[in-house]
Design a protein around this motif. Structure first.
Motif, PDB file in Angstrom:
ATOM      1  N   LYS A   1      12.394  -3.456  -0.636  1.00  0.00           N
ATOM      2  CA  LYS A   1      11.914  -4.130   0.563  1.00  0.00           C
ATOM      3  C   LYS A   1      10.640  -4.842   0.441  1.00  0.00           C
ATOM      4  O   LYS A   1      10.657  -5.879   1.041  1.00  0.00           O
ATOM      5  CB  LYS A   1      11.729  -2.786   1.579  1.00  0.00           C
ATOM      6  CG  LYS A   1      11.487  -3.346   2.816  1.00  0.00           C
ATOM      7  CD  LYS A   1      11.219  -2.151   3.789  1.00  0.00           C
ATOM      8  CE  LYS A   1      10.765  -2.517   5.114  1.00  0.00           C
ATOM      9  NZ  LYS A   1      10.485  -1.471   6.031  1.00  0.00           N
ATOM     10  N   ILE A   2       9.625  -4.417  -0.245  1.00  0.00           N
ATOM     11  CA  ILE A   2       8.489  -4.943  -0.576  1.00  0.00           C
ATOM     12  C   ILE A   2       8.587  -6.477  -1.202  1.00  0.00           C
ATOM     13  O   ILE A   2       8.013  -7.405  -1.061  1.00  0.00           O
ATOM     14  CB  ILE A   2       7.387  -4.005  -1.079  1.00  0.00           C
ATOM     15  CG1 ILE A   2       6.954  -2.675  -0.192  1.00  0.00           C
ATOM     16  CG2 ILE A   2       6.043  -4.810  -1.340  1.00  0.00           C
ATOM     17  CD1 ILE A   2       6.622  -3.112   1.265  1.00  0.00           C
TER      18      ILE A   2
ATOM     19  N   ARG B   1       0.097   3.935  -5.614  1.00  0.00           N
ATOM     20  CA  ARG B   1       0.168   3.487  -4.456  1.00  0.00           C
ATOM     21  C   ARG B   1      -0.974   2.120  -4.567  1.00  0.00           C
ATOM     22  O   ARG B   1      -1.943   2.545  -5.262  1.00  0.00           O
ATOM     23  CB  ARG B   1      -0.444   4.088  -3.361  1.00  0.00           C
ATOM     24  CG  ARG B   1      -0.330   3.521  -1.891  1.00  0.00           C
ATOM     25  CD  ARG B   1      -0.880   4.430  -0.756  1.00  0.00           C
ATOM     26  NE  ARG B   1      -2.304   4.244  -0.887  1.00  0.00           N
ATOM     27  CZ  ARG B   1      -3.224   4.973  -0.122  1.00  0.00           C
ATOM     28  NH1 ARG B   1      -2.598   6.120   0.367  1.00  0.00           N
ATOM     29  NH2 ARG B   1      -4.315   5.044  -0.407  1.00  0.00           N
TER      30      ARG B   1
ATOM     31  N   GLN C   1      11.953   5.927  -4.245  1.00  0.00           N
ATOM     32  CA  GLN C   1      11.093   4.842  -4.163  1.00  0.00           C
ATOM     33  C   GLN C   1      11.844   3.363  -4.255  1.00  0.00           C
ATOM     34  O   GLN C   1      11.312   2.559  -3.687  1.00  0.00           O
ATOM     35  CB  GLN C   1      10.086   4.641  -5.282  1.00  0.00           C
ATOM     36  CG  GLN C   1       8.985   5.991  -5.100  1.00  0.00           C
ATOM     37  CD  GLN C   1       8.399   5.930  -3.567  1.00  0.00           C
ATOM     38  OE1 GLN C   1       7.783   5.199  -3.024  1.00  0.00           O
ATOM     39  NE2 GLN C   1       8.318   7.381  -3.019  1.00  0.00           N
ATOM     40  N   GLN C   2      13.093   3.649  -5.015  1.00  0.00           N
ATOM     41  CA  GLN C   2      13.807   2.203  -4.978  1.00  0.00           C
ATOM     42  C   GLN C   2      13.962   1.300  -3.741  1.00  0.00           C
ATOM     43  O   GLN C   2      13.717   0.161  -3.988  1.00  0.00           O
ATOM     44  CB  GLN C   2      15.140   2.716  -5.843  1.00  0.00           C
ATOM     45  CG  GLN C   2      15.868   1.415  -6.049  1.00  0.00           C
ATOM     46  CD  GLN C   2      17.184   1.743  -6.674  1.00  0.00           C
ATOM     47  OE1 GLN C   2      17.565   2.829  -6.916  1.00  0.00           O
ATOM     48  NE2 GLN C   2      18.076   0.683  -7.039  1.00  0.00           N
ATOM     49  N   ASP C   3      14.476   1.826  -2.907  1.00  0.00           N
ATOM     50  CA  ASP C   3      14.763   0.969  -1.598  1.00  0.00           C
ATOM     51  C   ASP C   3      13.371   0.428  -1.127  1.00  0.00           C
ATOM     52  O   ASP C   3      13.387  -0.745  -0.733  1.00  0.00           O
ATOM     53  CB  ASP C   3      15.461   1.617  -0.378  1.00  0.00           C
ATOM     54  CG  ASP C   3      16.687   1.875  -0.825  1.00  0.00           C
ATOM     55  OD1 ASP C   3      17.412   1.465  -1.717  1.00  0.00           O
ATOM     56  OD2 ASP C   3      17.283   2.956  -0.280  1.00  0.00           O
ATOM     57  N   ASN C   4      12.241   1.249  -1.222  1.00  0.00           N
ATOM     58  CA  ASN C   4      10.916   0.625  -0.607  1.00  0.00           C
ATOM     59  C   ASN C   4      10.370  -0.569  -1.607  1.00  0.00           C
ATOM     60  O   ASN C   4       9.913  -1.382  -1.076  1.00  0.00           O
ATOM     61  CB  ASN C   4       9.888   1.851  -0.724  1.00  0.00           C
ATOM     62  CG  ASN C   4       8.687   1.333   0.134  1.00  0.00           C
ATOM     63  OD1 ASN C   4       8.846   0.813   1.164  1.00  0.00           O
ATOM     64  ND2 ASN C   4       7.537   1.534  -0.739  1.00  0.00           N
ATOM     65  N   TYR C   5      10.587  -0.213  -2.957  1.00  0.00           N
ATOM     66  CA  TYR C   5      10.093  -1.235  -3.792  1.00  0.00           C
ATOM     67  C   TYR C   5      10.867  -2.434  -3.639  1.00  0.00           C
ATOM     68  O   TYR C   5      10.360  -3.622  -3.456  1.00  0.00           O
ATOM     69  CB  TYR C   5      10.462  -0.800  -5.403  1.00  0.00           C
ATOM     70  CG  TYR C   5       9.744   0.311  -5.802  1.00  0.00           C
ATOM     71  CD1 TYR C   5       8.703   0.822  -5.389  1.00  0.00           C
ATOM     72  CD2 TYR C   5      10.205   0.808  -7.137  1.00  0.00           C
ATOM     73  CE1 TYR C   5       7.751   2.038  -5.953  1.00  0.00           C
ATOM     74  CE2 TYR C   5       9.673   2.102  -7.718  1.00  0.00           C
ATOM     75  CZ  TYR C   5       8.409   2.340  -7.126  1.00  0.00           C
ATOM     76  OH  TYR C   5       7.878   3.548  -7.484  1.00  0.00           O
TER      77      TYR C   5
ATOM     78  N   PHE D   1       1.437   0.442  -0.192  1.00  0.00           N
ATOM     79  CA  PHE D   1       2.606   0.934  -0.505  1.00  0.00           C
ATOM     80  C   PHE D   1       3.015   1.320  -2.111  1.00  0.00           C
ATOM     81  O   PHE D   1       1.780   0.948  -2.847  1.00  0.00           O
ATOM     82  CB  PHE D   1       3.769  -0.388  -0.267  1.00  0.00           C
ATOM     83  CG  PHE D   1       3.343  -1.833  -0.950  1.00  0.00           C
ATOM     84  CD1 PHE D   1       3.672  -1.821  -2.251  1.00  0.00           C
ATOM     85  CD2 PHE D   1       2.489  -2.612  -0.194  1.00  0.00           C
ATOM     86  CE1 PHE D   1       2.954  -3.350  -2.921  1.00  0.00           C
ATOM     87  CE2 PHE D   1       2.010  -3.853  -0.875  1.00  0.00           C
ATOM     88  CZ  PHE D   1       2.382  -4.015  -2.123  1.00  0.00           C
ATOM     89  N   ASN D   2       3.836   2.087  -2.201  1.00  0.00           N
ATOM     90  CA  ASN D   2       4.018   2.668  -3.531  1.00  0.00           C
ATOM     91  C   ASN D   2       4.499   1.864  -4.664  1.00  0.00           C
ATOM     92  O   ASN D   2       5.347   0.785  -4.047  1.00  0.00           O
ATOM     93  CB  ASN D   2       4.831   4.134  -3.435  1.00  0.00           C
ATOM     94  CG  ASN D   2       4.298   5.135  -2.638  1.00  0.00           C
ATOM     95  OD1 ASN D   2       3.155   5.147  -2.292  1.00  0.00           O
ATOM     96  ND2 ASN D   2       5.269   6.016  -2.192  1.00  0.00           N
TER      97      ASN D   2
END
Length: 132
Positions: A119-120, A18, A113-117, A38-39
């Motif tokens: 999105k960021i 993170r 984690q892919q969707d979060n990566y 964020f991760n």
């Protein structure tokens, strides 16, 4: 050289890597509309030495200098939000550090984690394009 090798989705303690935005730099244009932390995915053992002109924008537990501004419209990141499933397969097959990680866990962690990566990264890229 960074004292800790950062590779994959999880840190040496088993938590997701993170980064935390620095409170005094959260007004930087590239950080607008991002969460305070964020991760991220890593594959490095290097770090950067900051000059007085390079503000630190985000920090990590095992590698302090995670995200920096180098110049007005130039930034540097130690993490890889751009990672796609295809890139992960290529890197996992060819990178010795990633080969040391349990491959099933690596892929499962990335999927989580892919969707979060993405999105960021999309928000950072929008912020960057707004600078130009």
């Amino acid at each position: 050289k960074n004292p800790v090798k950062e590779a994959g989705c999880r840190d040496p303690e088993g938590n997701f890597f993170r980064v935390d935005l620095m409170k005094d730099t959260q007004q930087d244009p590239i950080l607008q509309h991002l969460p305070e932390n964020f991760n991220v995915f890593h594959i490095h053992r290097e770090t950067v030495e900051l000059t007085p002109e390079m503000p630190l924008l985000a920090t990590g537990k095992f590698c302090r200098n995670q995200f920096v501004r180098i110049a007005k419209n130039a930034y540097g990141a130690q993490f890889h939000l751009e990672l796609t499933p295809e890139m992960l397969e290529d890197w996992a097959e060819n990178d010795s550090w990633l080969q040391e990680i349990n491959q099933k866990q690596l892929r499962t962690d990335f999927t989580l984690q892919q969707d979060n990566y993405a999105k960021i990264l999309r928000q950072m890229m929008k912020n960057f394009s707004d600078l130009l």
